[in-house]
Design an enzyme around this catalytic site. Structure first.
Site, mmCIF file in Angstrom:
data_model
loop_
_atom_site.group_PDB
_atom_site.id
_atom_site.type_symbol
_atom_site.label_atom_id
_atom_site.label_comp_id
_atom_site.label_asym_id
_atom_site.label_seq_id
_atom_site.Cartn_x
_atom_site.Cartn_y
_atom_site.Cartn_z
ATOM 1 N N ASN A 121 -7.583 4.335 -9.597
ATOM 2 C CA ASN A 121 -6.199 3.112 -9.462
ATOM 3 C C ASN A 121 -5.020 4.124 -9.840
ATOM 4 O OD1 ASN A 121 -4.731 0.606 -8.502
ATOM 5 N ND2 ASN A 121 -5.002 0.349 -11.027
ATOM 6 N N HIS A 130 -1.109 3.302 -12.148
ATOM 7 C CA HIS A 130 -0.901 1.996 -12.719
ATOM 8 C C HIS A 130 0.470 2.683 -13.236
ATOM 9 C CE1 HIS A 130 -0.532 -1.680 -15.358
ATOM 10 N NE2 HIS A 130 -0.390 -1.293 -16.492
ATOM 11 N N ASN A 154 0.797 3.755 -1.443
ATOM 12 C CA ASN A 154 0.535 5.460 -1.514
ATOM 13 C C ASN A 154 -0.142 5.933 -0.454
ATOM 14 O OD1 ASN A 154 1.190 6.058 -3.753
ATOM 15 N ND2 ASN A 154 -1.300 4.456 -5.200
ATOM 16 N N GLY A 162 0.692 -1.010 0.176
ATOM 17 C CA GLY A 162 -0.370 -0.170 -0.074
ATOM 18 C C GLY A 162 0.836 1.217 0.367
ATOM 19 N N LEU A 190 -12.657 -5.871 -9.248
ATOM 20 C CA LEU A 190 -13.746 -5.124 -8.477
ATOM 21 C C LEU A 190 -14.759 -5.480 -9.136
ATOM 22 C CD1 LEU A 190 -12.555 -1.756 -7.587
ATOM 23 C CD2 LEU A 190 -12.689 -4.063 -6.135
ATOM 24 N N MET A 194 -4.813 -6.434 -5.983
ATOM 25 C CA MET A 194 -4.472 -7.661 -6.893
ATOM 26 C C MET A 194 -5.786 -8.440 -7.497
ATOM 27 S SD MET A 194 -1.367 -6.767 -7.218
ATOM 28 C CE MET A 194 -1.137 -7.542 -8.607
ATOM 29 N N LYS A 195 -6.876 -7.964 -7.177
ATOM 30 C CA LYS A 195 -8.082 -8.392 -6.900
ATOM 31 C C LYS A 195 -9.100 -7.911 -7.812
ATOM 32 C CE LYS A 195 -8.186 -12.070 -4.357
ATOM 33 N NZ LYS A 195 -7.778 -13.411 -5.041
#
Length: 187
Positions: free
Chosen positions: A102, A104, A14, A12, A90, A87-88
């Site tokens: 998000n 990237h 961020n 995490g 949504l 990593m899932k």
């Protein structure tokens, strides 16, 4: 003041720049929730250290993780969800129910999509002899990395760039970009 939930599977990265920007009054926001799907996620330890409400939600803890995340965000009156290495994929109920952003590690639309995350992105950038890379902050929809781009920051690759050196440089760039993107979204 908007209420933010941060979803992360591992570090995490961020969390701290967002937290620091809030503390410095750069963002009129609060981090109301930190959620991870990983028992050993470092982000949960970071949240605890910062006295932030945190939750572990995955298929082992609940029958429908996305519904539990949705309900928790609704219950806590969350205005925006920030994905920080979550990593899932949504569910559409989450992507339609909340404003989600998000980060990237590439200049989308290049090197986006299923399986393109972290080191895999940097390896592909170098293998394809790209001269630049960067970070894209975008809204999340039902498709991987296809939501509207909020902002992009780019860097030039060095002559002896490695996936590891590129990853380090992109992570630093990402810390600036996520705060700037949130400033843009809050205007």
């Amino acid at each position: 003041m908007i209420k933010i939930a941060i979803l992360a599977s591992h570090n995490g990265s961020n969390l701290e720049p967002i937290y620091e920007a809030i503390q410095a009054n750069r963002l009129d926001a609060s981090i109301s929730l930190v959620i991870s799907n990983n028992t050993d996620a470092n982000v949960l330890k970071k949240a605890q250290k910062l006295a932030l409400q945190s939750h572990l939600i995955n298929a082992k803890t609940v029958s429908d993780p996305d519904q539990s995340i949705y309900d928790l965000c609704l219950e806590n009156e969350i205005d925006m969800i920030v994905l920080s290495g979550y990593m899932k994929k949504l569910s559409s109920s989450l992507t339609r129910g909340f404003k989600i952003i998000n980060s990237h590690p590439s200049l989308l639309p290049k090197y986006g999509g299923s399986g393109m995350y972290g080191r895999f992105v940097h390896e592909a950038v170098i293998a394809n002899n790209e001269t630049k890379s960067g970070v894209s902050i975008h809204f999340v929809n039902e498709a991987y990395d296809e939501g509207e781009i909020i902002l992009q920051k780019e860097i030039l690759l060095t002559e002896n760039e490695t996936p590891s050196s590129l990853e380090t440089r992109i992570k630093e760039l990402e810390k600036q970009a996520i705060v700037e993107a949130l400033e843009t979204c809050l205007r």
